[in-house]
Scaffold this motif. Structure first.
Motif, PDB file in Angstrom:
ATOM      1  N   TYR A 193       0.808  -1.216   0.000  1.00 43.78           N
ATOM      2  CA  TYR A 193       0.000   0.000   0.000  1.00 43.78           C
ATOM      3  C   TYR A 193       0.846   1.273   0.000  1.00 43.78           C
ATOM      4  CZ  TYR A 193      -3.687  -3.274   1.298  1.00 43.78           C
ATOM      5  OH  TYR A 193      -4.563  -4.327   1.329  1.00 43.78           O
ATOM      6  N   GLY A 194       2.156   1.107   0.139  1.00 45.26           N
ATOM      7  CA  GLY A 194       3.032   2.268   0.176  1.00 45.26           C
ATOM      8  C   GLY A 194       3.352   2.762   1.568  1.00 45.26           C
ATOM      9  N   GLN A 195       2.832   2.099   2.589  1.00 46.40           N
ATOM     10  CA  GLN A 195       3.132   2.478   3.964  1.00 46.40           C
ATOM     11  C   GLN A 195       4.227   1.562   4.509  1.00 46.40           C
ATOM     12  OE1 GLN A 195      -0.912   1.982   5.152  1.00 46.40           O
ATOM     13  NE2 GLN A 195      -0.672  -0.171   5.680  1.00 46.40           N
ATOM     14  N   ILE A 196       4.757   1.887   5.668  1.00 49.80           N
ATOM     15  CA  ILE A 196       5.846   1.096   6.226  1.00 49.80           C
ATOM     16  C   ILE A 196       5.390  -0.348   6.419  1.00 49.80           C
ATOM     17  CG2 ILE A 196       5.275   1.693   8.627  1.00 49.80           C
ATOM     18  CD1 ILE A 196       8.339   1.698   9.163  1.00 49.80           C
ATOM     19  N   HIS A 237      -0.834  10.985  -7.086  1.00 51.67           N
ATOM     20  CA  HIS A 237       0.240  10.100  -6.635  1.00 51.67           C
ATOM     21  C   HIS A 237       0.098   9.606  -5.203  1.00 51.67           C
ATOM     22  CE1 HIS A 237       2.794  10.565 -10.198  1.00 51.67           C
ATOM     23  NE2 HIS A 237       2.402  11.825 -10.211  1.00 51.67           N
ATOM     24  N   ASP A 238      -1.060   9.780  -4.597  1.00 49.68           N
ATOM     25  CA  ASP A 238      -1.222   9.381  -3.205  1.00 49.68           C
ATOM     26  C   ASP A 238      -1.302   7.865  -3.060  1.00 49.68           C
ATOM     27  OD1 ASP A 238      -1.350  12.064  -2.276  1.00 49.68           O
ATOM     28  OD2 ASP A 238      -3.384  12.167  -3.072  1.00 49.68           O
ATOM     29  N   ARG A 239      -0.744   7.376  -1.953  1.00 46.75           N
ATOM     30  CA  ARG A 239      -0.747   5.957  -1.655  1.00 46.75           C
ATOM     31  C   ARG A 239      -1.305   5.744  -0.256  1.00 46.75           C
ATOM     32  NH1 ARG A 239       5.153   3.782  -2.537  1.00 46.75           N
ATOM     33  NH2 ARG A 239       4.104   1.850  -3.153  1.00 46.75           N
ATOM     34  N   GLY A 240      -1.352   4.492   0.189  1.00 44.58           N
ATOM     35  CA  GLY A 240      -1.758   4.194   1.556  1.00 44.58           C
ATOM     36  C   GLY A 240      -3.100   3.518   1.660  1.00 44.58           C
ATOM     37  N   GLY A 294      -5.293  10.626   4.012  1.00 41.53           N
ATOM     38  CA  GLY A 294      -5.778  11.813   4.696  1.00 41.53           C
ATOM     39  C   GLY A 294      -6.018  12.979   3.762  1.00 41.53           C
ATOM     40  N   GLY A 295      -5.807  14.180   4.287  1.00 40.34           N
ATOM     41  CA  GLY A 295      -6.176  15.394   3.577  1.00 40.34           C
ATOM     42  C   GLY A 295      -5.172  15.915   2.581  1.00 40.34           C
ATOM     43  N   ILE A 296      -4.016  15.272   2.446  1.00 38.70           N
ATOM     44  CA  ILE A 296      -3.006  15.707   1.480  1.00 38.70           C
ATOM     45  C   ILE A 296      -3.241  15.005   0.149  1.00 38.70           C
ATOM     46  CG2 ILE A 296      -0.549  15.692   0.916  1.00 38.70           C
ATOM     47  CD1 ILE A 296       0.042  16.008   3.879  1.00 38.70           C
ATOM     48  N   VAL A 297      -3.357  15.796  -0.907  1.00 37.63           N
ATOM     49  CA  VAL A 297      -3.553  15.277  -2.258  1.00 37.63           C
ATOM     50  C   VAL A 297      -2.404  15.774  -3.121  1.00 37.63           C
ATOM     51  CG1 VAL A 297      -5.089  15.211  -4.262  1.00 37.63           C
ATOM     52  CG2 VAL A 297      -6.052  15.300  -1.955  1.00 37.63           C
ATOM     53  N   THR A 298      -1.630  14.844  -3.682  1.00 36.91           N
ATOM     54  CA  THR A 298      -0.477  15.233  -4.489  1.00 36.91           C
ATOM     55  C   THR A 298      -0.669  14.754  -5.921  1.00 36.91           C
ATOM     56  OG1 THR A 298       0.710  13.220  -3.826  1.00 36.91           O
ATOM     57  CG2 THR A 298       1.128  15.210  -2.549  1.00 36.91           C
ATOM     58  N   PHE A 299      -0.228  15.599  -6.867  1.00 39.29           N
ATOM     59  CA  PHE A 299      -0.405  15.241  -8.271  1.00 39.29           C
ATOM     60  C   PHE A 299       0.646  15.925  -9.136  1.00 39.29           C
ATOM     61  CE2 PHE A 299      -2.970  19.040  -7.578  1.00 39.29           C
ATOM     62  CZ  PHE A 299      -2.793  19.806  -8.720  1.00 39.29           C
ATOM     63  N   THR A 300       0.791  15.411 -10.330  1.00 39.31           N
ATOM     64  CA  THR A 300       1.613  16.033 -11.365  1.00 39.31           C
ATOM     65  C   THR A 300       0.749  16.241 -12.600  1.00 39.31           C
ATOM     66  OG1 THR A 300       2.353  13.848 -12.109  1.00 39.31           O
ATOM     67  CG2 THR A 300       3.798  15.030 -10.574  1.00 39.31           C
TER      68      THR A 300
END
Length: 402
Positions: free
Chosen positions: A141-144, A318-321, A325-331
């Protein structure tokens, strides 16, 4: 006695946030818009200092300043004596990390999404003390990876250090599960909650961390220049702060000193009392509502934003997990992140840009250079999500970014 909360009121939250009338603010992971009670707390104390004097104003507000420790303790589920107030999250984290008596051969375990400032401290400690820094891989999932972390634990591990919510990703790392592994192994556990405090309910007992560092300016909506550190009382005596002064320690003889018996040993005497009062006001403001409801709202808004962004031409989210949460990242294909940020700013919309070096291991592993980061908060509205998406689509299709 359990604190009474009430249902969230979006209209009230927006009315009490002056910035909502000025800007569409999706930069809450940078610095959120302060609510009116926070502005009033800070400005009132600055006026008090101007009229009465700085020392005298602090004396007048002694009870309110003491309450700030109580507010943080309520927020985290700990004792006020386990709270230190610092000027930012980095200094709070540093004071905890550099207080650990590392020895050559000690191992530090961390995750792929660790924040740059923390990792730089690992590298410095490696040079100074000969400790080994080891990165636990991500799971699917992209988490530790909890299984990889469990397998890495042995008698040489001195510290598990984890960023709860990365600066460059929507994922939420499984902090409580990591805490269970740390307790079973008897290993110190330092949690960077810079992006999680204020987003979601946090209970240090349930998480199982020995130390937690956080900021005020992000999801807590406090002034810049505020932060705090939680240190579990049971581990306090094994931690020697890297810096001390006449507040954190007592000069007991010409050649002797004694440290404060509580977390105040990590503080510095001089601080902005106005900002501290603003931090307390921000926490009190948050605690009036059910944090679980706010957390659900933030997640729902972020999910809505991701679903609106994904179909846009050239946009990749590009969000994983397993939990996001509330952070949304994109290109945006063919566009620099900074170009997108500036174009949105001209439309009265705030976002930020995450450079590669902010989370080098994760960004490098995923082949990413820079990301646009849009971070929502509970006071943002569904209408703002729709406006944001329409504006970005218009910028992408009308040639404005060419």
């Amino acid at each position: 006695m359990e604190r009474q909360t009430r249902a969230f009121d979006l209209a009230q939250a927006r009315a009490e946030t002056p910035g909502c009338a000025e800007v569409l603010h999706f930069n809450n992971a940078g610095a959120a818009l302060m609510p009116q009670p926070v502005l009033e707390a800070v400005s009132a104390h600055l006026q008090r200092e101007a009229r009465h004097g700085g020392y005298e104003a602090a004396e007048e507000m002694r009870e309110a300043l003491t309450h700030v420790y109580e507010a943080v303790a309520t927020l985290l589920g700990c004792q006020p004596s386990e709270v230190a107030l610092l000027e930012n999250a980095t200094r709070a984290w540093d004071m905890a990390f550099y207080a650990i008596p590392f020895a050559p051969g000690d191992r530090i375990l961390t995750g792929m999404a660790e924040y740059a400032s923390n990792y730089l401290a690992f590298l410095q400690m490696s040079r100074r003390r000969g400790v080994r820094v080891e990165v636990i891989p991500d799971d699917e999932y992209g988490q530790i990876s909890l299984s990889a972390l469990r397998n890495a634990l042995d008698e040489h591990v001195r510290l598990i250090a984890l960023t709860h919510v990365p600066t460059n990703n929507g994922l939420v790392n499984p902090a409580a599960e990591v805490g269970r592994l740390a307790r079973e192994a008897g290993v110190l556990y330092l949690l960077d909650a810079t992006q999680s405090v204020g987003q979601m309910p946090l209970d240090v007992g349930a998480i199982g961390c020995d130390m937690l560092a956080a900021t005020g300016r992000k999801y807590l909506r406090a002034p810049r220049g505020t932060g705090f550190l939680y240190v579990r009382q049971e581990v306090l005596e094994e931690l020697e702060p890297p810096l001390i002064d006449l507040h954190s320690a007592s000069w007991t003889a010409p050649d002797q000193y004694s440290l404060s018996p509580n977390a105040r040993r990590f503080e510095c005497w001089e601080a902005s009392m106005a900002n501290r009062l603003g931090l307390g006001a921000a926490i009190d403001y948050l605690l009036q509502w059910d944090q679980r409801q706010l957390w659900r709202r933030i997640r729902d808004l972020a999910y809505l934003l991701r679903t609106r962004l994904s179909p846009l031409p050239g946009v990749i989210v590009h969000d994983r997990g397993a939990v996001q949460g509330g952070i949304v990242t994109f290109t945006v294909e063919g566009q620099e992140a900074e170009t997108i940020r500036q174009a949105l700013r001209q439309q009265g919309i705030n976002v930020s840009v995450v450079p590669r070096e902010a989370a080098l291991l994760d960004m490098q592993a995923r082949g990413l250079q820079t990301l646009v980061r849009a971070s929502v908060h509970y006071y943002n509205s569904e209408e703002e999500v729709e406006r944001f998406s329409r504006t970005l689509e218009h910028l992408l299709t009308d040639g404005s970014l060419s």
